[in-house]
Design a protein around this motif. Structure first.
Motif, PDB file in Angstrom:
ATOM      1  N   ASN A  96     -18.477  -7.946   2.904  1.00  0.00           N
ATOM      2  CA  ASN A  96     -18.017  -6.800   2.110  1.00  0.00           C
ATOM      3  C   ASN A  96     -16.534  -6.540   2.269  1.00  0.00           C
ATOM      4  N   THR A  97     -15.941  -7.023   3.349  1.00  0.00           N
ATOM      5  CA  THR A  97     -14.499  -6.838   3.515  1.00  0.00           C
ATOM      6  C   THR A  97     -13.713  -7.586   2.469  1.00  0.00           C
ATOM      7  N   SER A  98     -14.266  -8.657   1.946  1.00  0.00           N
ATOM      8  CA  SER A  98     -13.540  -9.436   0.946  1.00  0.00           C
ATOM      9  C   SER A  98     -13.841  -8.963  -0.457  1.00  0.00           C
ATOM     10  N   LYS A  99     -15.061  -8.440  -0.696  1.00  0.00           N
ATOM     11  CA  LYS A  99     -15.455  -8.103  -2.049  1.00  0.00           C
ATOM     12  C   LYS A  99     -15.163  -6.661  -2.417  1.00  0.00           C
ATOM     13  N   ALA A 100     -15.101  -5.774  -1.423  1.00  0.00           N
ATOM     14  CA  ALA A 100     -14.956  -4.356  -1.734  1.00  0.00           C
ATOM     15  C   ALA A 100     -13.710  -4.089  -2.549  1.00  0.00           C
ATOM     16  N   GLY A 101     -12.596  -4.673  -2.131  1.00  0.00           N
ATOM     17  CA  GLY A 101     -11.343  -4.466  -2.855  1.00  0.00           C
ATOM     18  C   GLY A 101     -11.407  -5.002  -4.255  1.00  0.00           C
ATOM     19  N   GLU A 102     -12.048  -6.198  -4.410  1.00  0.00           N
ATOM     20  CA  GLU A 102     -12.133  -6.784  -5.739  1.00  0.00           C
ATOM     21  C   GLU A 102     -12.959  -5.916  -6.662  1.00  0.00           C
ATOM     22  N   ILE A 103     -14.073  -5.363  -6.131  1.00  0.00           N
ATOM     23  CA  ILE A 103     -14.914  -4.496  -6.952  1.00  0.00           C
ATOM     24  C   ILE A 103     -14.155  -3.232  -7.323  1.00  0.00           C
ATOM     25  N   GLU A 104     -13.455  -2.634  -6.349  1.00  0.00           N
ATOM     26  CA  GLU A 104     -12.714  -1.408  -6.625  1.00  0.00           C
ATOM     27  C   GLU A 104     -11.629  -1.613  -7.666  1.00  0.00           C
ATOM     28  N   GLU A 105     -11.058  -2.831  -7.719  1.00  0.00           N
ATOM     29  CA  GLU A 105     -10.010  -3.108  -8.696  1.00  0.00           C
ATOM     30  C   GLU A 105     -10.524  -2.961 -10.127  1.00  0.00           C
ATOM     31  N   GLU A 106     -11.878  -3.019 -10.298  1.00  0.00           N
ATOM     32  CA  GLU A 106     -12.451  -2.883 -11.626  1.00  0.00           C
ATOM     33  C   GLU A 106     -12.734  -1.427 -11.991  1.00  0.00           C
ATOM     34  N   LEU A 107     -12.551  -0.511 -11.039  1.00  0.00           N
ATOM     35  CA  LEU A 107     -12.784   0.903 -11.306  1.00  0.00           C
ATOM     36  C   LEU A 107     -11.651   1.491 -12.134  1.00  0.00           C
ATOM     37  N   ARG A 172      -7.079 -11.653  -0.654  1.00  0.00           N
ATOM     38  CA  ARG A 172      -8.169 -12.497  -1.116  1.00  0.00           C
ATOM     39  C   ARG A 172      -8.892 -13.091   0.094  1.00  0.00           C
ATOM     40  N   SER A 173     -10.117 -13.568  -0.124  1.00  0.00           N
ATOM     41  CA  SER A 173     -10.922 -14.076   0.980  1.00  0.00           C
ATOM     42  C   SER A 173     -11.393 -15.494   0.700  1.00  0.00           C
ATOM     43  N   SER A 174     -11.794 -16.173   1.792  1.00  0.00           N
ATOM     44  CA  SER A 174     -12.443 -17.477   1.703  1.00  0.00           C
ATOM     45  C   SER A 174     -13.631 -17.427   2.652  1.00  0.00           C
ATOM     46  N   GLY A 175     -14.682 -16.759   2.198  1.00  0.00           N
ATOM     47  CA  GLY A 175     -15.817 -16.505   3.070  1.00  0.00           C
ATOM     48  C   GLY A 175     -15.610 -15.252   3.881  1.00  0.00           C
ATOM     49  N   LYS A 176     -16.510 -15.053   4.867  1.00  0.00           N
ATOM     50  CA  LYS A 176     -16.446 -13.815   5.643  1.00  0.00           C
ATOM     51  C   LYS A 176     -15.584 -13.927   6.886  1.00  0.00           C
ATOM     52  N   LEU A 181      -3.595 -12.910   2.858  1.00  0.00           N
ATOM     53  CA  LEU A 181      -2.819 -11.797   2.303  1.00  0.00           C
ATOM     54  C   LEU A 181      -1.404 -12.284   2.040  1.00  0.00           C
ATOM     55  N   ASP A 182      -0.758 -11.706   1.034  1.00  0.00           N
ATOM     56  CA  ASP A 182       0.673 -11.915   0.831  1.00  0.00           C
ATOM     57  C   ASP A 182       1.386 -10.654   1.293  1.00  0.00           C
ATOM     58  N   LEU A 183       2.380 -10.836   2.154  1.00  0.00           N
ATOM     59  CA  LEU A 183       3.142  -9.717   2.698  1.00  0.00           C
ATOM     60  C   LEU A 183       4.576  -9.820   2.191  1.00  0.00           C
ATOM     61  N   ASP A 206     -14.009  -7.294  10.872  1.00  0.00           N
ATOM     62  CA  ASP A 206     -14.492  -6.782   9.583  1.00  0.00           C
ATOM     63  C   ASP A 206     -13.986  -5.371   9.323  1.00  0.00           C
ATOM     64  N   HIS A 207     -14.023  -4.528  10.340  1.00  0.00           N
ATOM     65  CA  HIS A 207     -13.612  -3.126  10.188  1.00  0.00           C
ATOM     66  C   HIS A 207     -12.153  -3.027   9.760  1.00  0.00           C
ATOM     67  N   ASP A 208     -11.283  -3.815  10.388  1.00  0.00           N
ATOM     68  CA  ASP A 208      -9.856  -3.746  10.067  1.00  0.00           C
ATOM     69  C   ASP A 208      -9.571  -4.236   8.649  1.00  0.00           C
ATOM     70  N   HIS A 209     -10.253  -5.295   8.251  1.00  0.00           N
ATOM     71  CA  HIS A 209     -10.006  -5.832   6.912  1.00  0.00           C
ATOM     72  C   HIS A 209     -10.611  -4.962   5.816  1.00  0.00           C
ATOM     73  N   LEU A 210     -11.671  -4.249   6.168  1.00  0.00           N
ATOM     74  CA  LEU A 210     -12.307  -3.376   5.185  1.00  0.00           C
ATOM     75  C   LEU A 210     -11.355  -2.296   4.688  1.00  0.00           C
ATOM     76  N   ALA A 211     -10.415  -1.883   5.514  1.00  0.00           N
ATOM     77  CA  ALA A 211      -9.501  -0.781   5.161  1.00  0.00           C
ATOM     78  C   ALA A 211      -8.294  -1.230   4.347  1.00  0.00           C
ATOM     79  N   ILE A 212      -8.088  -2.535   4.215  1.00  0.00           N
ATOM     80  CA  ILE A 212      -6.861  -3.030   3.585  1.00  0.00           C
ATOM     81  C   ILE A 212      -7.054  -3.195   2.079  1.00  0.00           C
ATOM     82  N   ARG A 213      -6.061  -2.737   1.322  1.00  0.00           N
ATOM     83  CA  ARG A 213      -6.046  -2.906  -0.128  1.00  0.00           C
ATOM     84  C   ARG A 213      -4.650  -3.345  -0.568  1.00  0.00           C
ATOM     85  N   ARG A 214      -4.596  -3.892  -1.742  1.00  0.00           N
ATOM     86  CA  ARG A 214      -3.316  -4.300  -2.310  1.00  0.00           C
ATOM     87  C   ARG A 214      -2.408  -3.076  -2.463  1.00  0.00           C
TER      88      ARG A 214
END
Length: 611
Positions: A96-107, A172-176, A181-183, A206-214
């Motif tokens: 979910n750390t990789s997909k959450a941001g992608e899903i939110e981008e569609e909101l 972006r992610s490549s698996g879990k 990231l681009d900085l 997982d917890h740290d990556h879950l909080a990160i967004r573009r």
């Protein structure tokens, strides 16, 4: 159908229903089936041989009826589907750390904003400060690139720890277990290659990556290296959120193109558009080049008042303000000229100022109410000297910043690009002879007479050149010059020797009584610089100011007022001096190929939104 016989017909029907055609036709299946049938086995004794057929013992026919068998198979299929869904859910939860941001981008942006605020609140409940007071870095991103760009592909320097910070522009992610990231910071970009094995606390990964967004500002502690493909990276052992971006950024592939949004929210423009960032970096470099050039040639940088009791120094309409303590009206300066010349009188023989001027006039692609200019004054020089200085300064700036004396510039979206050649020397065009050649009419030597005004008026009417009231000689002449000379200039050229009526602060030409020693630099049809040999005769200066007062009485709200303190200063003796001014904004427009002045101003003047 050779395997059907009285003793195995039930087996034949079962196999016909359970085994696909491709299996039935395979040689291995046929051979196995033949062995079973030759043994004379019946369906009731087949359970031991079902696995040999590839059907599995669970499919043993035994004594099940046809309906019971169908029910059993249906339940098995449902159980299998349920197990697959559970496995998929577990995998989704793990990643979910990789997909959450992608899903939110569609909101929609409002829902995204609400989700981000809720996430920050949740982090606070767990004791995580999303806005820490500081984060110490070991290098800026540009220094990091310089230090490690030559290391080998695929290498990792695990014995070195670096601390970097910047904005996340891609996530972006490549698996879990692996995230990319681009900085970015100050126009530099590196890749963040975050894998679970390198992370100092795998359970926190997982917890740290879950909080990160573009868009988030992120601090990274890790070791330097390169990917196998040669992309400079940092491999984090710890990530720290330094300032979350609560709003959804425009999509990377779309960018931000709405000029209204770009100009009102310049910070967003700079985050998203590399071209905007490059424009303002180059603007800073142009100003720095100009400052260094003047300092190297012995000029002293000074500062003069921004609020003046008299709006002098240029032909322009001023802004008016009021000083409560002094109980008097003041004007935002339209130019620093008169103060700078007083410094030359005081013995500072070479002075310059880079700063803002304010003119309460129209807003268009070339004009903004406040703009940046550079003015310098040099004792014991004249306008011939400054033409040479201008050629050296401007051509040198272009070559330094662009890498060539030639550049492409597109004046309007519907026009093709122009090639501008800054190779010195620049063309010199005397104003009145050029107008006479263009119109086929002879101009009187003295243009201050009523007959001269009638000639200018008739020429504007004849050539359908608009000139709003007041239709004074100066304004009509300016329109004629714009139509016949200025608009036809592409590469740098000096328009020289302006009539006295157009130049109240310039000295009379040494060879032409009714003209002045003045020039304007034009490039691509636009004025870039204005300079002249300075008028240093106090009585003549008073006469010029009185003529300007008469023009103001006739309705010219840009005419210059009388400035008696300046005339008094001239009585102390202004040495032969030449003065020069350049609009920095327009020069940057040329260097960055921008059609609007708003593109080169960080915060241009905008009409207040109706809301």
């Amino acid at each position: 159908r050779w395997y059907f016989n009285p003793t195995s017909s039930e087996l034949g029907r079962y196999v016909e229903g359970r085994v696909d055609r491709r299996s039935r036709r395979s040689s291995s299946f046929v051979a196995k089936m033949a062995r079973i049938l030759r043994g004379g086995q019946t369906p009731s004794t087949l359970s031991g041989n079902m696995s040999e057929l590839g059907l599995g013992a669970e499919h043993s026919v035994g004594s099940l009826s046809k309906n019971a068998l169908k029910k059993k198979l249906k339940m098995e299929k449902a159980a299998k589907l349920k197990a697959e869904k559970a496995a998929a859910a577990a995998a989704a939860h793990a990643s979910n750390t990789s997909k959450a941001g992608e899903i939110e981008e569609e909101l929609d942006p409002t829902k995204y904003y609400e989700n981000r605020r809720a996430m920050i609140a949740k982090l606070a409940e767990t004791g995580v400060d999303a806005y820490p007071n500081s984060f110490e870095t070991t290098k800026r991103l540009g220094d990091y690139v310089t230090r490690y760009r030559d290391i080998a592909n695929g290498s990792r320097i695990t014995n070195t720890t670096e601390r970097l910070a910047g904005r996340v522009t891609s996530h972006r992610s490549s698996g879990k277990n692996l995230f990319f990231l681009d900085l970015e910071a100050s126009g530099n970009k590196i890749q963040v290659m975050s894998d679970r094995r390198s992370y100092s606390n795998a359970s926190q990964f997982d917890h740290d990556h879950l909080a990160i967004r573009r868009g988030d500002i992120l601090g990274i502690i890790g070791f330097p290296g390169k990917s196998k493909r040669g992309e400079l990276s940092i491999f984090p052992t710890k990530l720290q959120l330094l300032a979350p971006c609560l709003h959804m950024l425009p999509k990377e592939y779309m960018g931000l193109k709405d000029t209204e949004v770009r100009f009102r929210q310049r910070y967003l423009d700079l985050i998203v558009n590399d071209k905007a960032r490059h424009t303002f970096i180059l603007r800073s470099q142009a100003i720095q080049y100009l400052r260094n050039y003047l300092v190297e040639h012995g000029f002293l940088e000074v500062e003069t008042p921004m609020m003046n009791p008299v709006a002098g120094g240029a032909t322009a309409k001023p802004f008016v303000t009021f000083h409560n303590q002094l109980n008097t009206s003041l004007f935002l300066r339209v130019a620093p000229e008169l103060y700078l010349k007083q410094l030359v009188i005081g013995g500072l023989e070479r002075v310059f100022e880079i700063g803002r001027n304010f003119r309460n006039e129209g807003i268009d692609g070339l004009h903004n109410p406040e703009f940046t200019s550079c003015e310098f004054y040099q004792a014991y020089a004249d306008y011939y000297t400054l033409m040479n200085v201008t050629e050296d300064l401007v051509s040198g700036m272009v070559h330094k910043l662009i890498g060539s004396y030639k550049l492409k510039y597109q004046r309007a979206p519907d026009e093709g690009p122009l090639e501008i050649d800054f190779t010195p020397p620049f063309q010199r065009i005397p104003m009145i002879p050029a107008l006479e050649a263009a119109t086929g009419r002879a101009f009187p030597e003295d243009l201050s007479t009523p007959q001269a005004r009638e000639l200018m008026d008739s020429l504007c009417v004849e050539h359908e050149i608009e000139c709003p009231p007041p239709r004074s000689t100066e304004r009509l002449l300016d329109k004629l010059v714009g139509h016949f000379i200025e608009e036809r200039i592409v590469s740098p050229a000096f328009i020289t020797d302006h009539p006295t009526i157009m130049s109240p602060l310039a000295k009379q030409h040494r060879h032409h009584r009714h003209r002045t020693e003045r020039f304007e630099l034009f490039i691509a049809g636009r004025e870039l610089a204005n300079a002249y040999t300075e008028l240093n005769q106090p009585d003549v200066q008073r006469q010029r100011f009185r003529a300007q007062q008469a023009a103001a009485a006739g309705g010219d709200d840009e005419a210059q007022p009388m400035d008696e303190p300046f005339c008094t200063a001239l009585e102390y003796g202004l040495p032969p001096t030449a003065g020069w001014g350049m609009g920095i904004d327009r020069m940057v427009m040329l260097l960055t190929n921008q059609q609007s002045i708003k593109e080169v101003l960080l915060f241009p003047a905008m009409k207040r939104p109706e809301s």
